[in-house]
Design a protein around this motif. Structure first.
Motif, PDB file in Angstrom:
ATOM      1  N   UNK A 118       0.829  -1.206   0.000  1.00  0.00           N
ATOM      2  CA  UNK A 118       0.000   0.000   0.000  1.00  0.00           C
ATOM      3  C   UNK A 118       0.868   1.263   0.000  1.00  0.00           C
ATOM      4  N   UNK A 119       0.231   2.422   0.161  1.00  0.00           N
ATOM      5  CA  UNK A 119       0.938   3.701   0.058  1.00  0.00           C
ATOM      6  C   UNK A 119       1.896   3.960   1.216  1.00  0.00           C
ATOM      7  N   UNK A 120       1.809   3.163   2.281  1.00  0.00           N
ATOM      8  CA  UNK A 120       2.726   3.293   3.412  1.00  0.00           C
ATOM      9  C   UNK A 120       3.849   2.261   3.359  1.00  0.00           C
ATOM     10  N   UNK A 121       3.911   1.511   2.265  1.00  0.00           N
ATOM     11  CA  UNK A 121       4.930   0.482   2.133  1.00  0.00           C
ATOM     12  C   UNK A 121       4.550  -0.838   2.768  1.00  0.00           C
ATOM     13  N   UNK A 122       3.363  -0.939   3.360  1.00  0.00           N
ATOM     14  CA  UNK A 122       2.948  -2.152   4.072  1.00  0.00           C
ATOM     15  C   UNK A 122       2.298  -3.155   3.125  1.00  0.00           C
ATOM     16  N   UNK A 123       2.536  -4.445   3.396  1.00  0.00           N
ATOM     17  CA  UNK A 123       1.921  -5.505   2.594  1.00  0.00           C
ATOM     18  C   UNK A 123       0.471  -5.681   3.041  1.00  0.00           C
ATOM     19  N   UNK A 124      -0.445  -5.769   2.080  1.00  0.00           N
ATOM     20  CA  UNK A 124      -1.877  -5.926   2.397  1.00  0.00           C
ATOM     21  C   UNK A 124      -2.412  -7.288   1.989  1.00  0.00           C
ATOM     22  N   UNK A 125      -1.725  -7.975   1.077  1.00  0.00           N
ATOM     23  CA  UNK A 125      -2.118  -9.332   0.690  1.00  0.00           C
ATOM     24  C   UNK A 125      -0.882 -10.051   0.175  1.00  0.00           C
ATOM     25  N   UNK A 126      -0.876 -11.385   0.338  1.00  0.00           N
ATOM     26  CA  UNK A 126       0.296 -12.160  -0.071  1.00  0.00           C
ATOM     27  C   UNK A 126      -0.146 -13.585  -0.356  1.00  0.00           C
ATOM     28  N   UNK A 127       0.157 -14.100  -1.536  1.00  0.00           N
ATOM     29  CA  UNK A 127      -0.137 -15.488  -1.881  1.00  0.00           C
ATOM     30  C   UNK A 127       1.150 -16.200  -2.278  1.00  0.00           C
ATOM     31  N   UNK A 128       1.201 -17.503  -2.009  1.00  0.00           N
ATOM     32  CA  UNK A 128       2.374 -18.298  -2.323  1.00  0.00           C
ATOM     33  C   UNK A 128       3.139 -18.719  -1.086  1.00  0.00           C
ATOM     34  N   UNK A 129       2.930 -18.000   0.037  1.00  0.00           N
ATOM     35  CA  UNK A 129       3.572 -18.286   1.313  1.00  0.00           C
ATOM     36  C   UNK A 129       2.486 -18.425   2.375  1.00  0.00           C
ATOM     37  N   UNK A 130       2.702 -19.314   3.343  1.00  0.00           N
ATOM     38  CA  UNK A 130       1.738 -19.492   4.414  1.00  0.00           C
ATOM     39  C   UNK A 130       1.497 -18.180   5.154  1.00  0.00           C
ATOM     40  N   UNK A 131       0.223 -17.821   5.282  1.00  0.00           N
ATOM     41  CA  UNK A 131      -0.116 -16.567   5.939  1.00  0.00           C
ATOM     42  C   UNK A 131      -0.476 -16.752   7.397  1.00  0.00           C
TER      43      UNK A 131
ATOM     44  N   UNK B  71       9.420  -9.597   5.455  1.00  0.00           N
ATOM     45  CA  UNK B  71       8.099 -10.166   5.702  1.00  0.00           C
ATOM     46  C   UNK B  71       8.170 -11.226   6.797  1.00  0.00           C
ATOM     47  N   UNK B  72       7.222 -11.192   7.716  1.00  0.00           N
ATOM     48  CA  UNK B  72       7.005 -12.247   8.699  1.00  0.00           C
ATOM     49  C   UNK B  72       5.775 -13.036   8.248  1.00  0.00           C
ATOM     50  N   UNK B  73       5.883 -14.359   8.205  1.00  0.00           N
ATOM     51  CA  UNK B  73       4.819 -15.194   7.640  1.00  0.00           C
ATOM     52  C   UNK B  73       4.147 -16.041   8.728  1.00  0.00           C
ATOM     53  N   UNK B  74       3.217 -16.854   8.289  1.00  0.00           N
ATOM     54  CA  UNK B  74       2.523 -17.759   9.209  1.00  0.00           C
ATOM     55  C   UNK B  74       3.191 -19.108   9.328  1.00  0.00           C
ATOM     56  N   UNK B  75       4.332 -19.295   8.669  1.00  0.00           N
ATOM     57  CA  UNK B  75       5.058 -20.565   8.778  1.00  0.00           C
ATOM     58  C   UNK B  75       5.621 -20.714  10.186  1.00  0.00           C
ATOM     59  N   UNK B  76       5.859 -21.942  10.620  1.00  0.00           N
ATOM     60  CA  UNK B  76       6.376 -22.198  11.957  1.00  0.00           C
ATOM     61  C   UNK B  76       7.752 -21.600  12.146  1.00  0.00           C
ATOM     62  N   UNK B  77       8.148 -21.398  13.414  1.00  0.00           N
ATOM     63  CA  UNK B  77       9.421 -20.766  13.708  1.00  0.00           C
ATOM     64  C   UNK B  77      10.614 -21.587  13.238  1.00  0.00           C
ATOM     65  N   UNK B  78      10.422 -22.884  13.012  1.00  0.00           N
ATOM     66  CA  UNK B  78      11.511 -23.721  12.513  1.00  0.00           C
ATOM     67  C   UNK B  78      11.548 -23.789  10.993  1.00  0.00           C
ATOM     68  N   UNK B  79      10.597 -23.142  10.344  1.00  0.00           N
ATOM     69  CA  UNK B  79      10.526 -23.131   8.887  1.00  0.00           C
ATOM     70  C   UNK B  79      11.407 -22.001   8.350  1.00  0.00           C
TER      71      UNK B  79
END
Length: 423
Positions: free
Chosen positions: A348-361, A378-386
């Motif tokens: 978005x206009x503040x540099x923030x991600x608003x949607x993301x596909x291809x990686x676990x959310x 980016x911080x994702x929804x994948x486990x901390x060991x991923x």
């Protein structure tokens, strides 16, 4: 151990500050002005009339060492200077326009005049600029009162004789031109001075006229002096792009009140704080979940540019346009080991991600573009060991395409490459 943006570098301490140059003494601004009011009498239509007239003079001087800014090109015929003091523009001059400029010239003098009612030409303003190849600059303005746009002292007259009304304000020197600093072009450099005023006021009642035409006047005599030093302490706020040949690019976001609220490029950032000294010195502490705190030190070269001195050499530039990367991007993350992941995301206009596909959310984070470079975290929804738990991208932007290095949350350094295109 989780890797961070700064792992692999030995922390060391340097003492630094804005340099003091013998030729120019120090970065400073001084101001002095006197105002003398007198009662003038004149005849009109057979009557004697009176009015208060102003006389006096003022002087402004600025002495600066701009070599700390690492400017790579000298002043030229397109360079302009604007000096604003105590809330008023004192002078605006351009080399090559207001004065004849020749290559190699190291000084300029601009004289402005006005014509009185009697036709006499009076010097209102004399501006002298001196500089050298090392970007050491001296700026001097002298003038006489009355000059309608430059009568300053009368603004400081207190309600009672002997008082100067409180008036501490920021004075500003703006240099406009094309200057190259740290590989980036700046068209305008601003230098702020906090100036404290002091002085004295005296008044004496003057009686004019006779009989029923007696009038009383209260002309003032005012003397004002002030001095200030270059201040950058309030400059660190908002989003800043971190760049170095020794580490991956990233970004810091400040609340402008001493705290770092986000840090893109450092894995498992928890919190941060910063401090700015009166001399422009800069330090920041970044706390991470798994590693020892990271200490950065450096100094402001200009209010939008910081030179990082430790634990690596680099720069921080204030992000002038947070929306430069806005839009939807699509491409691939290509690991050195051979894996490839297709991704699509929107910024978005503040540099923030608003949607993301291809990686676990869910996926959170930002991407900023600055002067042909791009940095994303980016911080994702994948486990901390991923390895895909956190992702950093460092790249070069050409048009609607960004390519560069991929960093994943594991123990290696560069984990691959990426290539994305704006849709």
């Amino acid at each position: 151990m989780r890797k961070s943006l700064f792992i692999g570098f030995i922390l060391w301490t340097m003492v630094f500050g804005l340099s003091v140059v013998d030729e120019l003494s120090a970065d400073s601004l001084t101001f002095s002005e006197s105002l003398i009011q007198k009662v003038k009498s004149y005849r009109e239509a057979g009557n004697v009339l009176y009015e208060i007239v102003d006389s006096g003079k003022y002087k402004l001087t600025v002495k600066m060492d701009l070599s700390t800014s690492q400017l790579t090109n000298q002043f030229d015929e397109n360079t302009c200077f604007t000096l604003t003091a105590m809330g008023k523009v004192f002078d605006e001059v351009c080399l090559g326009q207001d004065t004849k400029y020749t290559i190699g010239k190291k000084s300029a003098k601009i004289i402005q005049t006005y014509e009185t009612e009697t036709g006499k030409t009076v010097t209102a303003l004399t501006t002298t600029i001196k500089w050298n190849k090392n970007h050491q600059l001296a700026f001097k303005i002298t003038g006489k009162i009355p000059y309608e746009e430059a009568i300053m002292a009368s603004n400081y007259v207190g309600s009672e004789p002997g008082l100067i009304a409180p008036f501490n304000d920021t004075s500003l020197l703006v240099i406009a031109g094309d200057f190259l600093i740290g590989g980036e072009t700046y068209s305008e450099l601003s230098y702020e001075f906090d100036i404290a005023l002091d002085g004295e006021v005296s008044a004496k009642t003057v009686t004019k006229g006779k009989g029923g035409d007696v009038q009383e006047f209260k002309p003032y005599k005012v003397k004002v002096d002030g001095a200030g030093v270059w201040q950058t302490a309030g400059s660190f706020s908002g989003s800043w792009f971190v760049s170095s040949d020794e580490i991956q690019d990233g970004y810091l976001i400040s609340d402008g009140a001493g705290l770092i609220t986000e840090c893109g490029g450092i894995f498992y950032f928890v919190s941060g704080a910063y401090a700015v000294g009166e001399d422009g010195s800069f330090s920041v502490t970044l706390n991470t979940e798994h590693d020892s705190p990271i200490e950065l030190t450096g100094a402001f070269a200009i209010p939008t540019f910081i030179e990082i001195m430790s634990p690596f050499l680099g720069t921080m530039t204030k992000i002038s346009n947070a929306s430069a990367c806005s839009g939807t991007w699509s491409g691939t993350l290509d690991e050195t080991s051979g894996g490839s992941t297709a991704i699509t995301f929107t910024i978005d206009s503040n540099g923030a991600v608003t949607s993301f596909t291809g990686i676990t959310g869910p996926v959170t984070g930002r991407m900023f573009c600055q002067a042909g470079k791009a940095a994303a975290f980016f911080t994702t929804g994948a486990g901390t060991d991923d390895p895909y738990s956190q992702i950093s991208l460092e790249g070069t932007r050409v048009g609607d395409n960004i390519t560069g290095s991929l960093y994943l949350d594991n123990a290696s350094s560069v984990d691959g490459t990426f290539s994305i295109t704006k849709l």
